[in-house]
Design an enzyme around this catalytic site. Structure first.
Site, PDB file in Angstrom:
ATOM      1  N   HIS A  31       0.832  -1.203   0.000  1.00  0.00           N
ATOM      2  CA  HIS A  31       0.000   0.000   0.000  1.00  0.00           C
ATOM      3  C   HIS A  31       0.870   1.257   0.000  1.00  0.00           C
ATOM      4  O   HIS A  31       0.860   2.049   0.948  1.00  0.00           O
ATOM      5  CB  HIS A  31      -0.908  -0.033   1.227  1.00  0.00           C
ATOM      6  CG  HIS A  31      -2.173   0.758   1.090  1.00  0.00           C
ATOM      7  ND1 HIS A  31      -2.176   2.124   1.030  1.00  0.00           N
ATOM      8  CD2 HIS A  31      -3.457   0.359   1.003  1.00  0.00           C
ATOM      9  CE1 HIS A  31      -3.436   2.551   0.932  1.00  0.00           C
ATOM     10  NE2 HIS A  31      -4.230   1.483   0.904  1.00  0.00           N
ATOM     11  N   GLU A  33      -1.881   0.245  -5.757  1.00  0.00           N
ATOM     12  CA  GLU A  33      -1.873  -1.039  -5.061  1.00  0.00           C
ATOM     13  C   GLU A  33      -2.036  -2.177  -6.070  1.00  0.00           C
ATOM     14  O   GLU A  33      -3.125  -2.400  -6.588  1.00  0.00           O
ATOM     15  CB  GLU A  33      -3.000  -1.062  -4.029  1.00  0.00           C
ATOM     16  CG  GLU A  33      -3.000   0.140  -3.091  1.00  0.00           C
ATOM     17  CD  GLU A  33      -4.351   0.370  -2.433  1.00  0.00           C
ATOM     18  OE1 GLU A  33      -4.957  -0.608  -1.956  1.00  0.00           O
ATOM     19  OE2 GLU A  33      -4.815   1.533  -2.427  1.00  0.00           O
TER      20      GLU A  33
END
Length: 396
Positions: free
Chosen positions: A217, A359
């Protein structure tokens, strides 16, 4: 119905387990057995890796196998830290806003509708019974589990099992619990190499059939908040994808896709993130402006560039390849976090659109969307592998 969890009790038990684990590590160290948890600051122990040519360096902590700094050179030859984060890395565990800065996310990244799934997977939620699983919810007023709830892999204590000057490998044993079936052993490796290359990979092995979807992330700001630039809207983004997952009001897929042609989602040729920005109001949820969507790649991006991000201000460009079929693009609307000192210090905050999170992952909530035909269930007969490569360069 969401499973009720006493988080105070959970925290107490976790802290107690960590205390006894530290004692074990000290005992092992006393007889010459080295463990990653010997470090006094574990799991916030810093490990720095550097490419031999000096083109790139990164720092990580054991909590979440999390990257805390990433230094690359701009078009003037000056290093910049191009990812968001904290000066006090213990906030990775304690920050109630929980932005998930640059961690390895699992056991199941992104969203799970109503925090429930079944094996074999089904379209509609099943009544309680065998092979029906419930995960604590933590988003959209209890209707969604996001990133495996409050304590996913990003808030778990990984340990170092291998390290060189240019690489580090962490291990985490995810015991059965928090609703997921079976145990999963995961290894996360980060390595840098000449030419400005960072590669992260995860391999995971499950004892029972269980869903696994991992992502890293990372929040990118390629200007590093220098020269008065405090957001990423002038960054250019290119995504090799002609469709985006269609979402309901809780950011859960309904099984359909959006054709990006002629829409704000079309980044195939590359454009500024903030182009036609006023038209993105409410796109990422009520009151949310910007993107928080899953693009489905048109090609196998493992040996080509699936996503590119670059800034004309710093000249820094990152080209991303991955073995995953999708990328979640989040323009960080909900951020409100004090900045690292290198980004201006805590008197300033990372606010909305301060960064772009890219992501690399599977189809969001495919475990509740069988019509896609995406198999995200792993077990003793099927191991999980995830990888991403970031290649940095400069533009003039």
């Amino acid at each position: 119905m969401a499973l009720a969890v006493d988080w105070t009790l959970y925290d107490h038990l976790r802290d107690l387990a960590m205390k006894h684990f530290r004692r074990l590590c000290l005992a092992l160290a006393s007889i010459g057995f080295a463990t990653a948890a010997n470090a006094p600051d574990w799991p916030f122990d810093l490990t720095e890796i550097k490419a031999p040519d000096g083109s790139i360096s990164a720092k990580f902590v054991s909590l979440g196998a999390t990257m805390t700094e990433l230094w690359v050179k701009d078009k003037f030859g000056k290093p910049r830290d191009v990812i968001l984060g904290y000066d006090d890395n213990s906030k990775l565990l304690t920050d109630p806003d929980h932005p998930v800065f640059n961690a390895i996310v699992g056991r199941y990244a992104n969203r799970i509708k109503n925090g429930t799934f079944s094996i074999p997977i089904t379209k509609d939620a099943q009544p309680p019974g065998p092979n029906v699983y419930t995960i604590p919810t933590n988003d959209h007023d209890g209707q969604v589990t996001l990133h495996s709830s409050i304590y996913g892999w990003d808030r778990k204590n990984w340990t170092i099992v291998a390290r060189t000057p240019s690489s580090v490998t962490y291990k985490y044993l995810d015991d059965p619990g928090a609703g997921f079936p079976g145990a999963v052993t995961a290894y996360a490796t980060h390595e840098v190499s000449n030419g400005g290359i960072l590669k992260s990979s995860v391999k995971a092995y499950a004892t029972e059939k269980t869903p696994i979807m991992v992502t890293q992330h990372v929040y990118w700001n390629l200007d590093a908040f220098q020269n008065g630039v405090d957001n990423a809207l002038e960054h250019h983004l290119k995504v090799d994808a002609s469709k985006v997952v269609h979402l309901d009001g809780n950011a859960i897929p309904d099984g359909d896709f959006i054709n990006v042609n002629g829409t704000l989602f079309d980044f195939r040729k590359g454009k500024q993130v903030g182009e036609n920005w006023n038209e993105t109001q409410n796109m990422c949820g009520t009151g949310c402006q910007g993107f928080d969507h899953c693009w489905i790649y048109d090609n196998n991006e493992s040996k080509r560039t699936g996503t590119s991000l670059w800034s004309d201000n710093s000249g820094i460009r990152v080209d991303i390849s991955t073995n995953q079929p999708a990328v979640q693009v989040y323009t960080a609307y909900w951020l409100n976090t004090p900045r690292k000192e290198v980004h201006g210090g805590p008197s300033l905050v990372y606010g909305p659109w301060a960064a772009v999170a890219l992501e690399q992952q599977g189809y969001v909530d495919a475990i509740n969307t069988p019509e896609w035909g995406e198999d995200q269930i792993y077990g003793p007969d099927r191991d999980f592998e995830w990888s991403v490569t970031y290649k940095f360069s400069v533009t003039h």
